[in-house]
Motif scaffolding. Sequence first.
Motif, PDB file in Angstrom:
ATOM      1  N   HIS A  31     -33.284   4.216 -56.794  1.00 57.21           N
ATOM      2  CA  HIS A  31     -33.601   5.220 -55.784  1.00 57.21           C
ATOM      3  C   HIS A  31     -35.116   5.308 -55.568  1.00 57.21           C
ATOM      4  CE1 HIS A  31     -32.828   9.122 -53.659  1.00 57.21           C
ATOM      5  NE2 HIS A  31     -34.078   9.335 -54.029  1.00 57.21           N
ATOM      6  N   HIS A  43     -37.888   4.301 -52.368  1.00 56.95           N
ATOM      7  CA  HIS A  43     -38.995   5.084 -51.785  1.00 56.95           C
ATOM      8  C   HIS A  43     -40.294   4.284 -51.841  1.00 56.95           C
ATOM      9  CE1 HIS A  43     -37.178   8.987 -51.120  1.00 56.95           C
ATOM     10  NE2 HIS A  43     -36.742   9.085 -52.364  1.00 56.95           N
ATOM     11  N   GLU A  48     -35.666   9.182 -47.534  1.00 59.05           N
ATOM     12  CA  GLU A  48     -34.422   9.164 -48.324  1.00 59.05           C
ATOM     13  C   GLU A  48     -33.480   8.061 -47.854  1.00 59.05           C
ATOM     14  OE1 GLU A  48     -34.092  10.546 -51.094  1.00 59.05           O
ATOM     15  OE2 GLU A  48     -35.839  11.854 -50.913  1.00 59.05           O
ATOM     16  N   SER A  55     -34.422   5.137 -50.062  1.00 62.58           N
ATOM     17  CA  SER A  55     -34.028   5.262 -51.461  1.00 62.58           C
ATOM     18  C   SER A  55     -32.513   5.173 -51.605  1.00 62.58           C
ATOM     19  CB  SER A  55     -34.540   6.582 -52.029  1.00 62.58           C
ATOM     20  OG  SER A  55     -34.143   7.655 -51.218  1.00 62.58           O
ATOM     21  N   TYR A  64     -31.852  14.585 -47.848  1.00 62.48           N
ATOM     22  CA  TYR A  64     -31.029  13.602 -48.573  1.00 62.48           C
ATOM     23  C   TYR A  64     -29.796  13.227 -47.759  1.00 62.48           C
ATOM     24  CZ  TYR A  64     -33.793  14.680 -52.731  1.00 62.48           C
ATOM     25  OH  TYR A  64     -34.813  14.849 -53.615  1.00 62.48           O
TER      26      TYR A  64
HETATM   27 ZN    ZN Z   1     -35.417  10.533 -53.011  1.00 60.05          ZN
END
Ligand code: ZN
Length: 461
Positions: free
Chosen positions: A261, A265, A291, A294, A408
Amino acid sequence: MLVELKQRLREITDLNAAGDLLNWDQATYMPQGGAGAHGRQRAILNRLAHERAVEPALGELIDRLTRYGENLPYDSDDASLIRVARRDFQKKIKIPSDHVERATAHFSSSYDAWTRARPGNDFATMAPYLERTLNLSREYSSYFEPYNHVADPHIDDADEGMTAASISGLFGELKLQLVALARAICEQPAADDASLRQTFAKAAQFDFALHVAKSLGYDLKRGRLDLTHHPFSTRLSAGDVRITTRVSENDLGDALFSTLHEAGHAMYEQGISAELDGSPLGQGVSAGVHESQSRLWENVVGRSRGFWEYFYPRLQRIFEEQLSRVPLGAFHRAINKVARSLIRTDADELTYNLHIMLRFDLELKMLEGQLRVTDRADLGIAPSDDRDGCLQDAHWYSGYIGGRLQSYAIGNILSAQFYAAALKMHPDILHEIATGEFGTLHTWLAASLRRTISSSARPAR
Ligand code: ZN
């Protein structure tokens, strides 16, 4: 004049980066005794950066450059820079410096207290912090009155142009289908993920996670991986984009997927043209787009069958005792298990969005004053303690309430769209992933996102 603007913006970026380095240090290596001074130092740096960002001379410079910028091609770097500088200035000028200093100092001590309160299952200590965070969040919004919803100024900071109303609409639509899908899956026998819950040496997990991040394209000459409580990534400059992870001895997925994740980013930040470093264009365009990167690497790629066709034999060699009798298919099902759960960061791809929707609702209600910090909400699944309930992650204890969690879910939606677009252009990506080759996808994402950056700060629609 443009040179002077760039110079001034670079100074602001540098002051902010120095504050970010203190953040990183607090979350990684700082001894407990350093918290007080750290908080003070960050607060003064943020205050200085804010004061630089609202200097009248900067405003005049932007005013004088605006006409020039309007005559440049809209998507050119210089035109975009002038637009973004103007947008940022007009926002920041509304916020008093003393608010910035007070809020930064509070978030720093709140985060510090949370790192002890969570293992101690001690919400009582955190309740007054959360109360103050809510007050500061409302105070921040008050500088942007009139607004339709008290969360709108925070949402706009994270995902420009979106509002509590537009996100509620989006989530309402998504929820109808997600709830039905989650129910249908939860009625089936659950996938067996006991293989992930054995004992796995921490150092070996850390090394494997780092190896995978590097294989995806995370550049370690311009980055590093360290341990923390709540994983995050931070950009200090184009040449220094760091990631953090946490390792759990009894959960093989924790370090692995957290690292993927954060590497997502960081690869986004590392993909930004170095010429934009030090300018407001030299960073991700929005939290939702961030997001998307990620979540794309963590889930869309990192939980796919092809990905593990390549990496699983290596993982089996490292943890031979634990995994040699677990076939690839069983491992793949285990890392994709769908179940109702308590912890957002550990939730599966499907129920994760439901966590976000619920937290987003709670945030709106807290900001509106309809839900008090000490109220208990009935969510259909009850945490047995605060550790896995209201203390579960750092979000409510390290920054404003109301501006971040929705990103998210927006990122999840965008990640699927980006991936579909990438596959359409390059159908070979699927085959490449199964052979440990990620260059085509990585390059396509970097090139596509570079275009997003220069076209940021379009008028809101
Ligand atoms: Zn994140």
